[in-house]
Scaffold this motif. Structure first.
Motif, PDB file in Angstrom:
ATOM      1  N   ARG A 104       0.789  -1.232  -0.096  1.00  0.00           N
ATOM      2  CA  ARG A 104       0.328  -0.240   0.084  1.00  0.00           C
ATOM      3  C   ARG A 104       0.770   0.949   0.131  1.00  0.00           C
ATOM      4  NH1 ARG A 104      -4.469  -0.325   4.928  1.00  0.00           N
ATOM      5  NH2 ARG A 104      -4.694  -1.626   3.647  1.00  0.00           N
ATOM      6  N   PHE A 105       0.752   2.398  -1.021  1.00  0.00           N
ATOM      7  CA  PHE A 105       1.444   3.494  -1.383  1.00  0.00           C
ATOM      8  C   PHE A 105       0.577   4.246  -1.036  1.00  0.00           C
ATOM      9  CE2 PHE A 105       4.022  -0.331  -2.818  1.00  0.00           C
ATOM     10  CZ  PHE A 105       5.126  -0.247  -1.665  1.00  0.00           C
ATOM     11  N   ILE A 106       1.475   5.658  -0.584  1.00  0.00           N
ATOM     12  CA  ILE A 106       0.935   7.065  -0.686  1.00  0.00           C
ATOM     13  C   ILE A 106       0.519   7.164  -2.636  1.00  0.00           C
ATOM     14  CG2 ILE A 106       1.254   9.667  -0.290  1.00  0.00           C
ATOM     15  CD1 ILE A 106       2.309   8.292   2.936  1.00  0.00           C
ATOM     16  N   PRO A 107      -0.083   8.141  -2.581  1.00  0.00           N
ATOM     17  CA  PRO A 107      -0.938   8.052  -4.015  1.00  0.00           C
ATOM     18  C   PRO A 107       0.704   8.550  -4.935  1.00  0.00           C
ATOM     19  CG  PRO A 107      -2.337   8.517  -3.554  1.00  0.00           C
ATOM     20  CD  PRO A 107      -1.311   8.125  -2.213  1.00  0.00           C
ATOM     21  N   LYS A 108       1.539   9.658  -4.841  1.00  0.00           N
ATOM     22  CA  LYS A 108       1.661  10.664  -5.235  1.00  0.00           C
ATOM     23  C   LYS A 108       3.453   9.596  -5.215  1.00  0.00           C
ATOM     24  CE  LYS A 108       4.970  12.672  -1.545  1.00  0.00           C
ATOM     25  NZ  LYS A 108       5.490  14.538  -1.162  1.00  0.00           N
ATOM     26  N   TYR A 109       3.347   8.491  -4.505  1.00  0.00           N
ATOM     27  CA  TYR A 109       4.508   7.774  -4.774  1.00  0.00           C
ATOM     28  C   TYR A 109       3.715   5.912  -5.769  1.00  0.00           C
ATOM     29  CZ  TYR A 109       7.025   9.856  -1.239  1.00  0.00           C
ATOM     30  OH  TYR A 109       7.748  10.814  -1.149  1.00  0.00           O
ATOM     31  N   TRP A 110       2.719   6.494  -6.301  1.00  0.00           N
ATOM     32  CA  TRP A 110       2.000   4.917  -7.488  1.00  0.00           C
ATOM     33  C   TRP A 110       3.017   4.999  -8.645  1.00  0.00           C
ATOM     34  CZ3 TRP A 110      -3.784   5.749  -6.696  1.00  0.00           C
ATOM     35  CH2 TRP A 110      -4.540   5.319  -5.481  1.00  0.00           C
ATOM     36  N   ASN A 111       3.070   4.498 -10.160  1.00  0.00           N
ATOM     37  CA  ASN A 111       3.442   4.297 -11.298  1.00  0.00           C
ATOM     38  C   ASN A 111       5.281   4.694 -11.302  1.00  0.00           C
ATOM     39  OD1 ASN A 111       0.950   4.139 -12.115  1.00  0.00           O
ATOM     40  ND2 ASN A 111       0.096   5.510 -11.454  1.00  0.00           N
ATOM     41  N   LYS A 112       4.977   4.503 -10.141  1.00  0.00           N
ATOM     42  CA  LYS A 112       7.274   4.423  -9.857  1.00  0.00           C
ATOM     43  C   LYS A 112       7.752   3.146 -10.133  1.00  0.00           C
ATOM     44  CE  LYS A 112       6.655   8.861  -8.179  1.00  0.00           C
ATOM     45  NZ  LYS A 112       7.403   9.926  -9.142  1.00  0.00           N
ATOM     46  N   GLY A 113       7.294   1.972  -9.724  1.00  0.00           N
ATOM     47  CA  GLY A 113       6.978   0.886  -9.946  1.00  0.00           C
ATOM     48  C   GLY A 113       7.486   0.204  -9.007  1.00  0.00           C
ATOM     49  N   TYR A 114       7.111   0.910  -7.426  1.00  0.00           N
ATOM     50  CA  TYR A 114       7.835   0.751  -6.269  1.00  0.00           C
ATOM     51  C   TYR A 114       7.039  -0.319  -5.648  1.00  0.00           C
ATOM     52  CZ  TYR A 114      10.227   5.564  -5.724  1.00  0.00           C
ATOM     53  OH  TYR A 114      11.282   6.349  -6.089  1.00  0.00           O
ATOM     54  N   GLY A 115       5.417  -0.430  -6.135  1.00  0.00           N
ATOM     55  CA  GLY A 115       5.489  -2.053  -5.273  1.00  0.00           C
ATOM     56  C   GLY A 115       5.479  -3.077  -5.928  1.00  0.00           C
ATOM     57  N   LEU A 116       6.162  -3.472  -7.646  1.00  0.00           N
ATOM     58  CA  LEU A 116       6.501  -4.345  -7.701  1.00  0.00           C
ATOM     59  C   LEU A 116       7.961  -4.018  -7.157  1.00  0.00           C
ATOM     60  CD1 LEU A 116       6.590  -6.850  -9.900  1.00  0.00           C
ATOM     61  CD2 LEU A 116       7.630  -4.793 -11.353  1.00  0.00           C
ATOM     62  N   GLU A 117       8.510  -3.505  -7.252  1.00  0.00           N
ATOM     63  CA  GLU A 117       9.774  -3.582  -6.599  1.00  0.00           C
ATOM     64  C   GLU A 117      10.246  -4.101  -5.420  1.00  0.00           C
ATOM     65  OE1 GLU A 117      13.730  -0.481  -5.770  1.00  0.00           O
ATOM     66  OE2 GLU A 117      12.624  -0.702  -7.561  1.00  0.00           O
ATOM     67  N   VAL A 141     -11.401  -6.706  -7.927  1.00  0.00           N
ATOM     68  CA  VAL A 141     -10.734  -7.311  -9.260  1.00  0.00           C
ATOM     69  C   VAL A 141     -10.999  -6.292  -9.921  1.00  0.00           C
ATOM     70  CG1 VAL A 141     -11.920  -9.411  -9.154  1.00  0.00           C
ATOM     71  CG2 VAL A 141     -13.339  -7.364  -9.762  1.00  0.00           C
ATOM     72  N   LYS A 142     -11.074  -5.359  -9.564  1.00  0.00           N
ATOM     73  CA  LYS A 142     -11.030  -3.169 -10.329  1.00  0.00           C
ATOM     74  C   LYS A 142     -10.129  -2.889 -10.154  1.00  0.00           C
ATOM     75  CE  LYS A 142     -16.373  -3.585  -9.511  1.00  0.00           C
ATOM     76  NZ  LYS A 142     -17.588  -2.488  -8.766  1.00  0.00           N
ATOM     77  N   ASN A 143      -8.866  -3.800  -8.999  1.00  0.00           N
ATOM     78  CA  ASN A 143      -7.685  -3.150  -8.246  1.00  0.00           C
ATOM     79  C   ASN A 143      -7.075  -3.748  -9.611  1.00  0.00           C
ATOM     80  OD1 ASN A 143      -5.711  -2.441  -7.393  1.00  0.00           O
ATOM     81  ND2 ASN A 143      -5.898  -2.117  -5.785  1.00  0.00           N
ATOM     82  N   ILE A 144      -6.873  -2.749 -10.641  1.00  0.00           N
ATOM     83  CA  ILE A 144      -5.675  -3.234 -11.974  1.00  0.00           C
ATOM     84  C   ILE A 144      -4.552  -3.347 -11.902  1.00  0.00           C
ATOM     85  CG2 ILE A 144      -4.560  -2.840 -14.168  1.00  0.00           C
ATOM     86  CD1 ILE A 144      -7.738  -3.159 -14.775  1.00  0.00           C
ATOM     87  N   GLY A 145      -4.218  -1.972 -11.261  1.00  0.00           N
ATOM     88  CA  GLY A 145      -2.532  -1.877 -11.152  1.00  0.00           C
ATOM     89  C   GLY A 145      -2.626  -3.392  -9.587  1.00  0.00           C
ATOM     90  N   SER A 146      -2.851  -3.684  -8.891  1.00  0.00           N
ATOM     91  CA  SER A 146      -2.693  -4.452  -7.571  1.00  0.00           C
ATOM     92  C   SER A 146      -2.946  -6.321  -8.658  1.00  0.00           C
ATOM     93  CB  SER A 146      -3.442  -4.698  -6.249  1.00  0.00           C
ATOM     94  OG  SER A 146      -2.981  -3.871  -5.341  1.00  0.00           O
ATOM     95  N   ASN A 147      -3.684  -6.015  -9.308  1.00  0.00           N
ATOM     96  CA  ASN A 147      -4.104  -7.261  -9.899  1.00  0.00           C
ATOM     97  C   ASN A 147      -2.675  -7.203 -10.783  1.00  0.00           C
ATOM     98  OD1 ASN A 147      -6.740  -8.876  -9.336  1.00  0.00           O
ATOM     99  ND2 ASN A 147      -7.113  -6.997  -9.064  1.00  0.00           N
ATOM    100  N   LYS A 148      -2.439  -6.493 -11.489  1.00  0.00           N
ATOM    101  CA  LYS A 148      -0.679  -6.610 -12.037  1.00  0.00           C
ATOM    102  C   LYS A 148       0.374  -7.083 -11.877  1.00  0.00           C
ATOM    103  CE  LYS A 148      -1.888  -3.515 -16.147  1.00  0.00           C
ATOM    104  NZ  LYS A 148      -0.813  -2.589 -16.773  1.00  0.00           N
ATOM    105  N   ILE A 149       0.788  -6.487 -10.396  1.00  0.00           N
ATOM    106  CA  ILE A 149       1.709  -6.646  -9.377  1.00  0.00           C
ATOM    107  C   ILE A 149       2.230  -8.312  -9.635  1.00  0.00           C
ATOM    108  CG2 ILE A 149       3.240  -6.270  -7.459  1.00  0.00           C
ATOM    109  CD1 ILE A 149       1.904  -3.373  -7.393  1.00  0.00           C
TER     110      ILE A 149
END
Length: 184
Positions: A104-117, A141-149
């Motif tokens: 779970r990340f603060i939104p300003k850190y989304w889309n930087k690859g930190y979740g995957l890393e 199912v609607k959380n595309i980012g988490s499902n991708k990771i």
């Protein structure tokens, strides 16, 4: 617990009481809670209770989510890690007493690859240091980012199941990865 992980851009360490402001910024954000029942915290006291809950897991279960610190800024950006779910309230998809991976990340850190890393580091830690045999993951199912990771780190989709938050029921994807299939 006292485990620490490091990736190219992140430090992962135990969540501490000094992370209160960061945890509040994370858990009070409505965007963060969009797929988590839409119940963000409203006070620092509630954020402190979340920290206390995680710190108690370290003591009682030997594992819990890690604070994620961005190396270049030194900022608390969220949490990532493994959790041992042992009581009835934590049961998911008919499972109880299992390890799950989450982030779970603060939104300003989304889309930087930190979740995957961070998830890759936590998966490696779970299988190679903690010697777990199976790690599970769940995402709305609607959380595309988490499902991708979850898919990118190698977890396999098992099924979709209904999950009841306080007032609403959502469909959740359930994933698993067995140690013998890790890295294949």
């Amino acid at each position: 617990m006292e485990h620490q992980l490091e990736t190219d851009r992140l430090f992962l360490r135990e969540i501490k009481n000094s992370d209160l402001e960061g945890m509040f910024a994370l858990d009070s954000n409505t965007e963060v809670h969009k797929y988590l029942g839409n119940k963000p915290v409203k006070t620092l006291i509630e954020a402190q209770k979340n920290i206390d809950f995680i710190r108690q897991q370290y003591k009682e279960r030997g594992i819990g989510r890690f604070a994620v610190i961005e190396k270049k800024s030194g900022n608390f950006i969220g949490w990532s890690g493994l959790k041992l779910n042992i009581d009835e309230k934590e049961a998911l998809n008919g499972f109880q007493n299992f390890i799950d991976i989450g982030y779970r990340f603060i939104p300003k850190y989304w889309n930087k690859g930190y979740g995957l890393e961070s998830a890759i580091a936590c998966l490696e830690f779970g299988f190679n240091t903690m010697n777990y045999t199976t790690i599970y993951g769940a995402a709305d199912v609607k959380n595309i980012g988490s499902n991708k990771i979850l898919k990118k780190i190698g977890l396999q989709f098992i099924n979709e199941f209904p999950y009841k938050f306080k007032e609403e029921t959502v469909n959740v994807n359930w994933y698993e990865l067995k140690k013998e299939n890790y890295g294949k």
